[in-house]
Enzyme design. Structure first.
Site, PDB file in Angstrom:
ATOM      1  N   THR A 158      -6.395  13.750  25.521  1.00  0.00           N
ATOM      2  CA  THR A 158      -6.016  15.159  25.477  1.00  0.00           C
ATOM      3  C   THR A 158      -4.801  15.330  24.568  1.00  0.00           C
ATOM      4  OG1 THR A 158      -5.600  17.098  26.863  1.00  0.00           O
ATOM      5  CG2 THR A 158      -4.668  15.026  27.642  1.00  0.00           C
ATOM      6  N   LYS A 211      -5.841  14.054  20.086  1.00  0.00           N
ATOM      7  CA  LYS A 211      -7.272  14.084  19.751  1.00  0.00           C
ATOM      8  C   LYS A 211      -7.548  13.676  18.300  1.00  0.00           C
ATOM      9  CE  LYS A 211      -8.598  17.342  23.359  1.00  0.00           C
ATOM     10  NZ  LYS A 211      -9.204  18.626  23.717  1.00  0.00           N
ATOM     11  N   ALA A 235      -6.938  29.064  17.338  1.00  0.00           N
ATOM     12  CA  ALA A 235      -7.575  28.205  16.325  1.00  0.00           C
ATOM     13  C   ALA A 235      -6.983  26.802  16.411  1.00  0.00           C
ATOM     14  CB  ALA A 235      -7.374  28.796  14.939  1.00  0.00           C
ATOM     15  N   ARG A 286      -2.966  33.808  15.587  1.00  0.00           N
ATOM     16  CA  ARG A 286      -1.620  34.235  15.190  1.00  0.00           C
ATOM     17  C   ARG A 286      -1.330  33.771  13.765  1.00  0.00           C
ATOM     18  NH1 ARG A 286       2.841  31.822  19.121  1.00  0.00           N
ATOM     19  NH2 ARG A 286       2.047  29.939  18.156  1.00  0.00           N
ATOM     20  N   THR A 287      -1.675  32.534  13.456  1.00  0.00           N
ATOM     21  CA  THR A 287      -1.460  31.999  12.103  1.00  0.00           C
ATOM     22  C   THR A 287      -2.800  32.039  11.377  1.00  0.00           C
ATOM     23  OG1 THR A 287       0.151  30.511  13.116  1.00  0.00           O
ATOM     24  CG2 THR A 287      -0.468  30.050  10.829  1.00  0.00           C
ATOM     25  N   LYS A 324      -4.346  28.968   9.476  1.00  0.00           N
ATOM     26  CA  LYS A 324      -4.879  27.893  10.318  1.00  0.00           C
ATOM     27  C   LYS A 324      -6.327  28.205  10.716  1.00  0.00           C
ATOM     28  CE  LYS A 324      -3.116  25.682  14.331  1.00  0.00           C
ATOM     29  NZ  LYS A 324      -2.082  25.757  15.363  1.00  0.00           N
ATOM     30  N   GLY A 327     -11.218  28.398  32.741  1.00  0.00           N
ATOM     31  CA  GLY A 327     -11.788  27.220  32.099  1.00  0.00           C
ATOM     32  C   GLY A 327     -12.001  26.017  33.001  1.00  0.00           C
TER      33      GLY A 327
HETATM   34  P1  NDP Z   1      -3.307  23.914  20.463  1.00  0.00           P
HETATM   35  O1  NDP Z   1      -1.865  23.684  20.667  1.00  0.00           O
HETATM   36  O2  NDP Z   1      -4.075  23.016  19.566  1.00  0.00           O
HETATM   37  O3  NDP Z   1      -3.522  25.420  19.903  1.00  0.00           O
HETATM   38  C1  NDP Z   1      -2.842  26.490  20.491  1.00  0.00           C
HETATM   39  C2  NDP Z   1      -3.393  27.813  19.988  1.00  0.00           C
HETATM   40  O4  NDP Z   1      -2.799  28.862  20.740  1.00  0.00           O
HETATM   41  C3  NDP Z   1      -3.097  28.092  18.529  1.00  0.00           C
HETATM   42  O5  NDP Z   1      -4.165  28.805  17.972  1.00  0.00           O
HETATM   43  C4  NDP Z   1      -1.834  28.961  18.614  1.00  0.00           C
HETATM   44  O6  NDP Z   1      -1.673  29.820  17.506  1.00  0.00           O
HETATM   45  C5  NDP Z   1      -2.164  29.778  19.850  1.00  0.00           C
HETATM   46  N1  NDP Z   1      -0.981  30.327  20.523  1.00  0.00           N
HETATM   47  C6  NDP Z   1      -0.036  29.659  21.218  1.00  0.00           C
HETATM   48  N2  NDP Z   1       0.852  30.501  21.756  1.00  0.00           N
HETATM   49  C7  NDP Z   1       0.460  31.766  21.405  1.00  0.00           C
HETATM   50  C8  NDP Z   1       0.961  33.065  21.662  1.00  0.00           C
HETATM   51  N3  NDP Z   1       2.065  33.251  22.404  1.00  0.00           N
HETATM   52  N4  NDP Z   1       0.302  34.130  21.161  1.00  0.00           N
HETATM   53  C9  NDP Z   1      -0.825  33.939  20.419  1.00  0.00           C
HETATM   54  N5  NDP Z   1      -1.349  32.731  20.133  1.00  0.00           N
HETATM   55  C10 NDP Z   1      -0.713  31.651  20.620  1.00  0.00           C
HETATM   56  O7  NDP Z   1      -3.933  23.953  21.929  1.00  0.00           O
HETATM   57  P2  NDP Z   1      -5.457  23.634  22.344  1.00  0.00           P
HETATM   58  O8  NDP Z   1      -6.344  24.317  21.377  1.00  0.00           O
HETATM   59  O9  NDP Z   1      -5.616  22.185  22.563  1.00  0.00           O
HETATM   60  O10 NDP Z   1      -5.550  24.324  23.780  1.00  0.00           O
HETATM   61  C11 NDP Z   1      -5.588  25.748  23.914  1.00  0.00           C
HETATM   62  C12 NDP Z   1      -5.730  26.097  25.388  1.00  0.00           C
HETATM   63  O11 NDP Z   1      -7.000  25.692  25.865  1.00  0.00           O
HETATM   64  C13 NDP Z   1      -4.683  25.424  26.270  1.00  0.00           C
HETATM   65  O12 NDP Z   1      -4.236  26.346  27.234  1.00  0.00           O
HETATM   66  C14 NDP Z   1      -5.450  24.296  26.925  1.00  0.00           C
HETATM   67  O13 NDP Z   1      -4.945  23.971  28.206  1.00  0.00           O
HETATM   68  C15 NDP Z   1      -6.846  24.903  27.034  1.00  0.00           C
HETATM   69  N6  NDP Z   1      -7.914  23.891  27.042  1.00  0.00           N
HETATM   70  C16 NDP Z   1      -8.774  23.888  28.096  1.00  0.00           C
HETATM   71  C17 NDP Z   1      -9.797  22.962  28.140  1.00  0.00           C
HETATM   72  C18 NDP Z   1     -10.719  22.964  29.318  1.00  0.00           C
HETATM   73  O14 NDP Z   1     -11.485  22.002  29.465  1.00  0.00           O
HETATM   74  N7  NDP Z   1     -10.736  24.010  30.117  1.00  0.00           N
HETATM   75  C19 NDP Z   1      -9.998  21.966  27.082  1.00  0.00           C
HETATM   76  C20 NDP Z   1      -9.050  22.082  25.990  1.00  0.00           C
HETATM   77  C21 NDP Z   1      -8.039  23.008  26.002  1.00  0.00           C
HETATM   78  P3  NDP Z   1      -1.010  29.309  16.128  1.00  0.00           P
HETATM   79  O15 NDP Z   1      -2.082  28.623  15.376  1.00  0.00           O
HETATM   80  O16 NDP Z   1      -0.530  30.545  15.480  1.00  0.00           O
HETATM   81  O17 NDP Z   1       0.113  28.380  16.534  1.00  0.00           O
END
Ligand code: NDP
Length: 278
Positions: free
Chosen positions: A62, A66, A129, A153-154, A157, A243
């Site tokens: 995790t 990854k 993303a 947001r970005t 990306k 999730g």
């Molecule tokens: P990453 O850190 O790779 O990506 C985070 C994403 O969230 C980015 O797109 C980021 O945007 C965005 N983001 C973060 N904070 C904010 C905010 N305040 N407002 C808007 N956008 C925001 O995380 P993951 O993709 O690995 O995980 C995402 C979520 O999914 C987590 O909560 C994780 O726990 C959950 N998850 C659940 C799984 C399940 O099996 N249920 C499996 C995998 C993940 P930016 O690109 O602009 O930074």
């Protein structure tokens, strides 16, 4: 003889994978040990070498490892290759390590089988993303939605990520600021895949996204509904899910890869829901 597995992340104390795999093992009469490991952020390869070198058979991976797992694997499944990220490593008979990504399987089977929602022909909005979206886009597009819009947001990306998947279906990328341009209630399904939920935040979303029939899914899960799900409920969205089912579904697919048997997810989802509330 006990077979050894583990989940690797940083942080890792919060992981429910040991609970889930212990339940699967009980259900299928496997004798396993499944531990947590938390190497330094630059220490994944050393930990993976140690684990497989000492008889480990399979590893879940995790955040933030990854991509490290993708690079560590000797070979990759097609879905892991496309995702560019690995959440499951499996020792093969010839001693090599296979990398797979089961996140998309977990999400799509939860939505279509456990929840019974339809993806085919639907307008889908995915928020975020990051690594999780990378793992699910292929399987979502394979369900042949009418439209899949990625908002992040970005923007850059999301554009970079989408460029890998556009050949698979109708995928477009927008900024959050562009969401008000969509007609009210346009999206049949909104999937929150941002990590904003973990911090109790909500991305900047127009209220007109939500209609009574809008299906709302948050990849984040917990004892209580997430901020996004509470926001959707307050606007009248009648169909919502977190999730937890995705988590159990991706774990089940890892379990199948390692043990050759697919466990039942429903009872484990119920047990995990109880466990979270305890
Ligand atoms: P990453 O850190 O790779 O990506 C985070 C994403 O969230 C980015 O797109 C980021 O945007 C965005 N983001 C973060 N904070 C904010 C905010 N305040 N407002 C808007 N956008 C925001 O995380 P993951 O993709 O690995 O995980 C995402 C979520 O999914 C987590 O909560 C994780 O726990 C959950 N998850 C659940 C799984 C399940 O099996 N249920 C499996 C995998 C993940 P930016 O690109 O602009 O930074």
């Amino acid at each position: 003889m006990t077979k050894h597995y583990q989940v690797v992340g940083n942080p890792i104390a919060q992981s429910k994978s040991p609970f889930i795999h212990a339940e699967f093992a009980k259900q299928t009469q496997q004798v396993i040990s499944y531990q947590r490991a938390c190497p330094e952020v630059d220490g994944f390869a050393i930990e993976a070498q140690r684990f497989f070198g000492s008889g480990g058979l399979g590893m879940n991976v995790t955040a933030p490892f990854k991509l490290d797992a993708y690079n560590f694997a000797d070979s990759l499944t097609p879905r892991a290759t496309l995702a560019g990220a690995v959440n499951t490593l499996a020792l093969q008979d010839d001693g090599s390590i296979l990398g797979d990504n089961t996140d998309g399987y977990g999400l799509v089977t939860d939505i279509t089988q456990q929840l019974g929602w339809t993806l085919k022909g639907k307008n889908i909005l995915v928020l975020g993303a990051g690594g999780a979206v990378r793992g699910v886009l292929q399987l979502l597009l394979e369900q042949r939605p009418a439209q899949l819009v990625l908002a992040n947001r970005t923007l850059a990306k999301a554009e970079a990520l989408a460029s890998v998947f556009t050949h698979l279906g109708p995928l477009e990328v927008v900024e959050f600021a562009a969401l008000p341009a969509f007609p009210a209630g346009h999206f049949d399904l909104i999937i929150n895949a941002t990590s904003a939920s973990l911090a109790g935040d909500l991305p900047p979303l127009p209220e007109a996204l939500i209609a009574p029939e809008t299906h709302c899914y948050d990849m984040t899960y917990g004892a209580q509904p997430t901020v996004f799900l509470r926001w959707a409920e307050s606007l009248g969205a009648g169909v919502r899910a977190d999730g937890l089912g995705m988590l159990v579904g991706q774990a089940a697919e890892s379990f199948r890869l390692w043990h050759g048997v697919m466990p039942e997810v429903k009872p484990v989802m119920a047990a995990l829901r109880q466990h979270l509330k305890a």
